[in-house]
Design a protein around this motif. Sequence first.
Motif, mmCIF file in Angstrom:
data_model
loop_
_atom_site.group_PDB
_atom_site.id
_atom_site.type_symbol
_atom_site.label_atom_id
_atom_site.label_comp_id
_atom_site.label_asym_id
_atom_site.label_seq_id
_atom_site.Cartn_x
_atom_site.Cartn_y
_atom_site.Cartn_z
ATOM 1 N N PHE A 1 0.816 -1.298 -0.158
ATOM 2 C CA PHE A 1 0.008 -0.119 0.024
ATOM 3 C C PHE A 1 0.921 1.260 0.050
ATOM 4 O O PHE A 1 0.484 2.426 -0.652
ATOM 5 N N ASP A 2 1.940 1.316 0.786
ATOM 6 C CA ASP A 2 2.788 2.544 0.825
ATOM 7 C C ASP A 2 3.368 2.789 -0.490
ATOM 8 O O ASP A 2 3.620 3.843 -0.852
ATOM 9 N N ARG A 3 3.662 1.743 -1.446
ATOM 10 C CA ARG A 3 4.200 1.992 -2.791
ATOM 11 C C ARG A 3 3.180 2.651 -3.589
ATOM 12 O O ARG A 3 3.249 3.881 -4.356
ATOM 13 N N ALA A 4 1.822 2.153 -3.437
ATOM 14 C CA ALA A 4 0.904 2.644 -4.214
ATOM 15 C C ALA A 4 0.564 4.114 -3.461
ATOM 16 O O ALA A 4 0.149 5.133 -4.588
ATOM 17 N N ALA A 5 0.665 4.436 -2.463
ATOM 18 C CA ALA A 5 0.567 5.847 -2.090
ATOM 19 C C ALA A 5 1.481 6.846 -2.565
ATOM 20 O O ALA A 5 1.171 7.973 -2.905
ATOM 21 N N GLU A 6 2.790 6.308 -2.725
ATOM 22 C CA GLU A 6 3.902 7.070 -3.395
ATOM 23 C C GLU A 6 3.579 7.294 -4.738
ATOM 24 O O GLU A 6 3.602 8.462 -5.055
ATOM 25 N N ARG A 7 2.941 6.450 -5.529
ATOM 26 C CA ARG A 7 2.772 6.576 -6.941
ATOM 27 C C ARG A 7 1.528 7.588 -6.885
ATOM 28 O O ARG A 7 1.467 8.459 -7.885
ATOM 29 N N ALA A 8 0.388 7.706 -6.025
ATOM 30 C CA ALA A 8 -0.389 8.662 -5.924
ATOM 31 C C ALA A 8 0.019 10.208 -5.618
ATOM 32 O O ALA A 8 -0.479 11.060 -6.452
ATOM 33 N N ARG A 9 1.032 9.976 -4.885
ATOM 34 C CA ARG A 9 1.785 11.438 -4.720
ATOM 35 C C ARG A 9 2.431 12.020 -5.916
ATOM 36 O O ARG A 9 2.338 13.102 -6.285
ATOM 37 N N GLN A 10 3.053 10.938 -6.745
ATOM 38 C CA GLN A 10 3.957 11.212 -7.686
ATOM 39 C C GLN A 10 3.144 11.608 -8.827
ATOM 40 O O GLN A 10 3.122 12.816 -9.779
ATOM 41 N N TRP A 11 1.947 10.881 -9.095
ATOM 42 C CA TRP A 11 1.177 11.243 -10.213
ATOM 43 C C TRP A 11 -0.061 12.234 -9.797
ATOM 44 O O TRP A 11 -1.084 12.556 -10.617
ATOM 45 N N ARG A 12 -0.086 12.452 -8.796
ATOM 46 C CA ARG A 12 -1.153 13.635 -8.172
ATOM 47 C C ARG A 12 -2.404 13.054 -8.378
ATOM 48 O O ARG A 12 -3.411 13.835 -8.796
ATOM 49 N N SER A 13 -2.618 11.830 -8.017
ATOM 50 C CA SER A 13 -4.050 11.196 -7.959
ATOM 51 C C SER A 13 -4.663 11.000 -6.682
ATOM 52 O O SER A 13 -3.817 11.209 -5.394
ATOM 53 N N ALA A 14 -5.837 11.356 -6.512
ATOM 54 C CA ALA A 14 -6.818 11.048 -5.190
ATOM 55 C C ALA A 14 -6.451 9.504 -4.843
ATOM 56 O O ALA A 14 -6.185 8.513 -5.599
ATOM 57 N N LEU A 15 -6.102 9.211 -3.717
ATOM 58 C CA LEU A 15 -5.931 7.942 -3.125
ATOM 59 C C LEU A 15 -6.995 7.247 -2.589
ATOM 60 O O LEU A 15 -7.428 8.026 -1.353
ATOM 61 N N LEU A 16 -7.591 6.209 -2.583
ATOM 62 C CA LEU A 16 -8.407 5.526 -2.030
ATOM 63 C C LEU A 16 -8.321 4.027 -1.670
ATOM 64 O O LEU A 16 -7.645 3.389 -2.282
ATOM 65 N N ALA A 17 -8.366 3.730 -0.299
ATOM 66 C CA ALA A 17 -8.099 2.369 0.037
ATOM 67 C C ALA A 17 -9.151 1.434 -0.070
ATOM 68 O O ALA A 17 -10.452 1.925 0.002
ATOM 69 N N SER A 18 -9.270 0.333 -0.485
ATOM 70 C CA SER A 18 -10.299 -0.539 -0.780
ATOM 71 C C SER A 18 -10.078 -2.157 -0.467
ATOM 72 O O SER A 18 -8.839 -2.168 -0.358
ATOM 73 N N ALA A 19 -11.015 -2.844 -0.276
ATOM 74 C CA ALA A 19 -10.888 -4.374 0.021
ATOM 75 C C ALA A 19 -9.948 -4.971 -1.189
ATOM 76 O O ALA A 19 -10.651 -4.648 -2.275
ATOM 77 N N ARG A 20 -9.212 -5.751 -0.980
ATOM 78 C CA ARG A 20 -8.539 -6.670 -2.000
ATOM 79 C C ARG A 20 -9.579 -7.199 -2.922
ATOM 80 O O ARG A 20 -9.596 -7.307 -4.031
ATOM 81 N N ALA A 21 -10.642 -7.862 -2.075
ATOM 82 C CA ALA A 21 -11.755 -8.602 -2.917
ATOM 83 C C ALA A 21 -12.578 -7.740 -3.871
ATOM 84 O O ALA A 21 -13.031 -7.954 -5.149
ATOM 85 N N ALA A 22 -12.620 -6.459 -3.406
ATOM 86 C CA ALA A 22 -13.302 -5.519 -4.313
ATOM 87 C C ALA A 22 -12.414 -5.162 -5.454
ATOM 88 O O ALA A 22 -13.272 -4.546 -6.481
ATOM 89 N N ILE A 23 -11.170 -5.205 -5.314
ATOM 90 C CA ILE A 23 -10.334 -4.921 -6.395
ATOM 91 C C ILE A 23 -10.453 -6.151 -7.799
ATOM 92 O O ILE A 23 -10.401 -5.745 -9.004
#
Length: 211
Positions: free
Chosen positions: A137-159
């Motif tokens: 998750f922290d790597r995804a959060a880093e990507r969100a910061r770099q790409w200037r994306s809104a970040l949302l946490a979700s359950a794995r099953a939902a993904i």
Amino acid sequence: MSVRSAPRILILPGWQNSGPDHWQSRWERLYGYQRVEQHDWMRPLRGDWIAQLEDVLLADEAPAVLVAHSLGCIQVAAWAAHSRNTGRVQAALLVAPPDVERDDLRQQLPGWAPVAQQALPFRSILVASSDDPFGAFDRAAERARQWRSALLASARAAISMPTLAWATGPKVICSCKTYSRNPEHGHEKTQGPWPRTRSPAGPHGAGPRHR
């Protein structure tokens, strides 16, 4: 390009494509969204995937919203870093970007690292989970910061599964196009028909399960 044109919704699957029960395939069937096909889903070449996306975008004057999963998210970032036609994209939904810079994935997906770090020139929402085996998750959060994306946490099953919440494609797309970006932090919470979960290990969540 007419500002009144309804946007096309382009589905960007990840490595090995999205099967018939995947939420992307469900959206494609239910709402008539368009899948960006690739020449080789099993041995993905970054340059080829970027070129395919560029060709599809240039084939129609209507603006587009990109709906990417897994390696498709990395494809979006790579395309945006090189294309002169990013103005054709209104927004992007980026679900479960893998950590292709991790040693095991770097070997399985050669040529996809390093990941483009430039801010995306269009609105975007990045959805990540704390138990994704292909990226922490922290790597995804880093990507969100770099790409200037809104970040949302979700359950794995939902993904990964076509749950009821993930069947509401148009509502999710609407959330993606209308959120307000935080100019200071580059990403912020957003509202929509999302299956939510709290990260069990603080702001960065737990590490991934290994295959």
